[in-house]
Enzyme design. Structure first.
Site, PDB file in Angstrom:
ATOM      1  N   ASP A  62       0.861  -1.188   0.000  1.00 39.13           N
ATOM      2  CA  ASP A  62       0.000   0.000   0.000  1.00 39.13           C
ATOM      3  C   ASP A  62       0.895   1.234   0.000  1.00 39.13           C
ATOM      4  O   ASP A  62       1.583   1.509   0.990  1.00 39.13           O
ATOM      5  CB  ASP A  62      -0.908  -0.030   1.236  1.00 39.13           C
ATOM      6  CG  ASP A  62      -1.947   1.071   1.239  1.00 39.13           C
ATOM      7  OD1 ASP A  62      -1.752   2.087   0.539  1.00 39.13           O
ATOM      8  OD2 ASP A  62      -2.962   0.933   1.957  1.00 39.13           O
ATOM      9  N   HIS A  63       0.882   1.971  -1.110  1.00 44.27           N
ATOM     10  CA  HIS A  63       1.800   3.107  -1.249  1.00 44.27           C
ATOM     11  C   HIS A  63       1.441   4.270  -0.332  1.00 44.27           C
ATOM     12  O   HIS A  63       2.238   5.203  -0.171  1.00 44.27           O
ATOM     13  CB  HIS A  63       1.819   3.575  -2.705  1.00 44.27           C
ATOM     14  CG  HIS A  63       3.117   4.207  -3.119  1.00 44.27           C
ATOM     15  ND1 HIS A  63       4.200   4.337  -2.277  1.00 44.27           N
ATOM     16  CD2 HIS A  63       3.517   4.763  -4.298  1.00 44.27           C
ATOM     17  CE1 HIS A  63       5.193   4.930  -2.889  1.00 44.27           C
ATOM     18  NE2 HIS A  63       4.799   5.204  -4.127  1.00 44.27           N
ATOM     19  N   ARG A  64       0.253   4.254   0.276  1.00 42.15           N
ATOM     20  CA  ARG A  64      -0.094   5.291   1.248  1.00 42.15           C
ATOM     21  C   ARG A  64       0.705   5.124   2.533  1.00 42.15           C
ATOM     22  O   ARG A  64       0.926   6.094   3.279  1.00 42.15           O
ATOM     23  CB  ARG A  64      -1.594   5.237   1.577  1.00 42.15           C
ATOM     24  CG  ARG A  64      -2.518   5.521   0.407  1.00 42.15           C
ATOM     25  CD  ARG A  64      -3.969   5.267   0.787  1.00 42.15           C
ATOM     26  NE  ARG A  64      -4.198   3.874   1.164  1.00 42.15           N
ATOM     27  CZ  ARG A  64      -5.359   3.392   1.577  1.00 42.15           C
ATOM     28  NH1 ARG A  64      -6.405   4.211   1.671  1.00 42.15           N
ATOM     29  NH2 ARG A  64      -5.495   2.124   1.884  1.00 42.15           N
TER      30      ARG A  64
END
Length: 530
Positions: free
Chosen positions: A502-504
């Site tokens: 998850d790039h967040r």
């Protein structure tokens, strides 16, 4: 052996079974829910009157049941305590033709929240027409009018907590003689029965699950009457966004949806949860008559595919996936695994590469704890877990399931291999319980036994990463210069890895470091003991 039957559910008869929550062989605790019923007034779960083992089911989804209908045969460990029926509550008369309508007998429920007020002063109501909707943690119930008349005064509002005898409204009644208020659809305690008689399931709250569990289902928030109205019109409630309190779907929402479809508007997307709103304007799904191009066969999706599909879709479009690809040299690890095969076969299980993968992942998760976290609902903080529960994707005839190996950090490789064999068998036999597939902190999806060189696994929310494992293969790897100063290559067993994150929560550099560290652990298993 005892027969469990439908207890007293008020005046309702021929109520539909919409869910069967247990199967033969399941061990159930006292007050654990067995089936879910739904009438046009209420949805209710019927609990077990005693602890024991389910021997035989007597009902299935879609069956119509009434009080006394057999549910299942239970090899009970204890007898339920008999309950007592409460007397029916009659409305109180304020004037010669004015009635104060109270909350009637709703079983053992107290301080139940009012989530809908369905009438207003001046409305003409018919007998049995719903006045308010109540919702507890076990049931949604609508309270009907005991008589026809005109609403003179409302004495409750949305959010109020009510119990039996709480005044609902004042009704200017057209009926002069009332036998008593109708009972709402809520389960009540069973009447005492002699020892040989069937055991009536007594309502109560569900027991605390054996493991911390996350919510496994996401049912549309709507009252039974709205659900029935939607079914009659063929409307899928998961496609609506409710305009009522707490996102509740109202009858007007269903009507607006149908009106929009008839006018040619694209169907609404499934209702989004907090933190995951998806304001996309996508074209409607194409409608194609495939049969005009050639022979076709229509096969329904499996139950698992129907359940998991919406969640996979949600995860794919609401989580910004990035996948990091890498390779691990597992030549020495595979040789070590094969050397232990004779020993593990004597103990009755197979030592698979997946057991080493779990152990290596735990080591990497300790080094990079952000991969063992979850994003909170606000999207402003992460929750880092101090436990290591590893989900393992298992291919079954019915579809993909992900049972969880708990406390993997406290188990040796042999222990993990033995547990993997057990849970894989349960998965293939369809005997996994909901709790067996909940609480994971990181997942592994291995296709090594099938083939492929790389793929992009979908993150299993609320986790923030998942590791995909493809098929290992021997490849030439540069080994330096030989005696004649020529390039030298050796055949090494290389394992492809695909890490989706998850790039967040995780940036690319951190993901690359995690992947490189995991590769180093798999390439030298001595790091597992450091």
């Amino acid at each position: 052996m005892s027969q469990v039957v439908v207890p007293d559910i008020g005046d309702f008869k021929e109520v539909e079974v919409i869910e069967v929550l247990v199967k033969p062989g399941d061990a159930v605790s006292k007050e654990q829910s067995l089936i879910t019923l739904e009438s046009d007034k209420a949805t209710m779960e019927i609990p077990s009157p005693a602890a024991g083992v389910v021997k035989e089911l007597k009902v299935k989804m879609g069956d119509k049941v009434s009080q006394g209908t057999p549910i299942l045969e239970l090899d009970a460990e204890e007898k339920p305590k008999s309950g007592e029926k409460r007397g029916e509550q009659k409305p109180k008369t304020e004037a010669s033709s004015d009635l104060t309508v109270p909350v009637p007998d709703i079983g053992d429920f107290k301080e139940v929240e009012v989530i809908e007020v369905l009438v207003k002063p001046g409305d003409a109501v018919s007998k049995e027409q719903s006045l308010i909707t109540l919702e507890s943690d076990k049931a949604t119930m609508e309270i009907p009018s005991p008589a026809a008349g005109v609403v003179k005064e409302i004495r409750v509002k949305i959010g109020d907590k009510v119990s039996r005898d709480t005044p609902i409204l004042v009704l200017k009644s057209k009926d002069q003689a009332l036998a008593g208020a109708p009972k709402p659809a809520a389960p009540k305690a069973a009447a005492p029965a002699p020892a040989p008689a069937p055991i009536a399931a007594a309502p109560a709250s569900r027991p605390v699950p054996r493991e911390p569990q996350e919510e496994a289902t996401a049912k549309p928030h709507a009252s039974p009457s709205v659900r029935k109205f939607a079914r009659e019109l063929g409307v899928d409630l998961t496609r609506l966004r409710g305009s009522g309190p707490k996102g509740r779907i109202l009858q007007s929402d269903v009507q607006a949806f149908v009106k929009g479809v008839l006018q040619g508007a694209p169907a609404s997307a499934p209702a989004a949860k907090a933190g995951g709103a998806l304001p996309f304007s996508l074209p409607s799904w194409p409608e194609v008559d495939f049969a005009k191009f050639g022979p076709v066969e229509v096969k329904p999706l499996s139950r698992i595919q129907k359940l998991s599909g919406p969640y996979l879709h949600r995860n794919w479009i609401s989580i910004p996936h990035v996948t990091q690809f890498d390779e691990a040299d597992i030549t020495e690890l595979e040789a070590f695994r094969k050397a232990q095969t004779v020993e593990t076969e004597k103990q009755g299980f197979k030592l698979t590469m997946l057991a080493f993968m779990i152990k290596a992942c735990v080591t990497a998760l300790r080094q990079y704890p952000v991969f063992n976290s979850s994003l909170d609902r606000s999207g402003e903080s992460i929750v880092i877990k101090k436990y290591f529960h590893i989900g393992v994707a298992v291919d079954t005839p019915g579809g993909l399931v992900v049972p969880v190996v708990r406390d993997a950090d406290r188990k040796g490789v042999f222990d993990l291999a033995h547990e993997l064999a057990d849970i894989s068998k349960l998965a293939r036999d369809g005997k996994l319980k909901p709790g067996d597939m909940q609480g994971g902190t990181f997942s592994i999806s291995s296709l090594g036994g099938i083939g492929g060189t790389a793929f992009t696994p979908i993150i299993n929310a609320p986790e923030v990463a998942i590791l995909g494992v493809s098929r290992s293969a021997f490849r030439p790897v540069f080994a330096g210069k030989d005696e004649k100063d020529k390039d030298s290559f050796k055949a090494r067993l290389m394992l492809p890895l695909s890490l989706s994150y998850d790039h967040r929560v995780i940036d690319g550099a951190t993901a690359a470091r995690f992947s490189s560290y995991l590769v180093s652990v798999l390439s030298d298993i001595r790091k597992l003991i450091l």
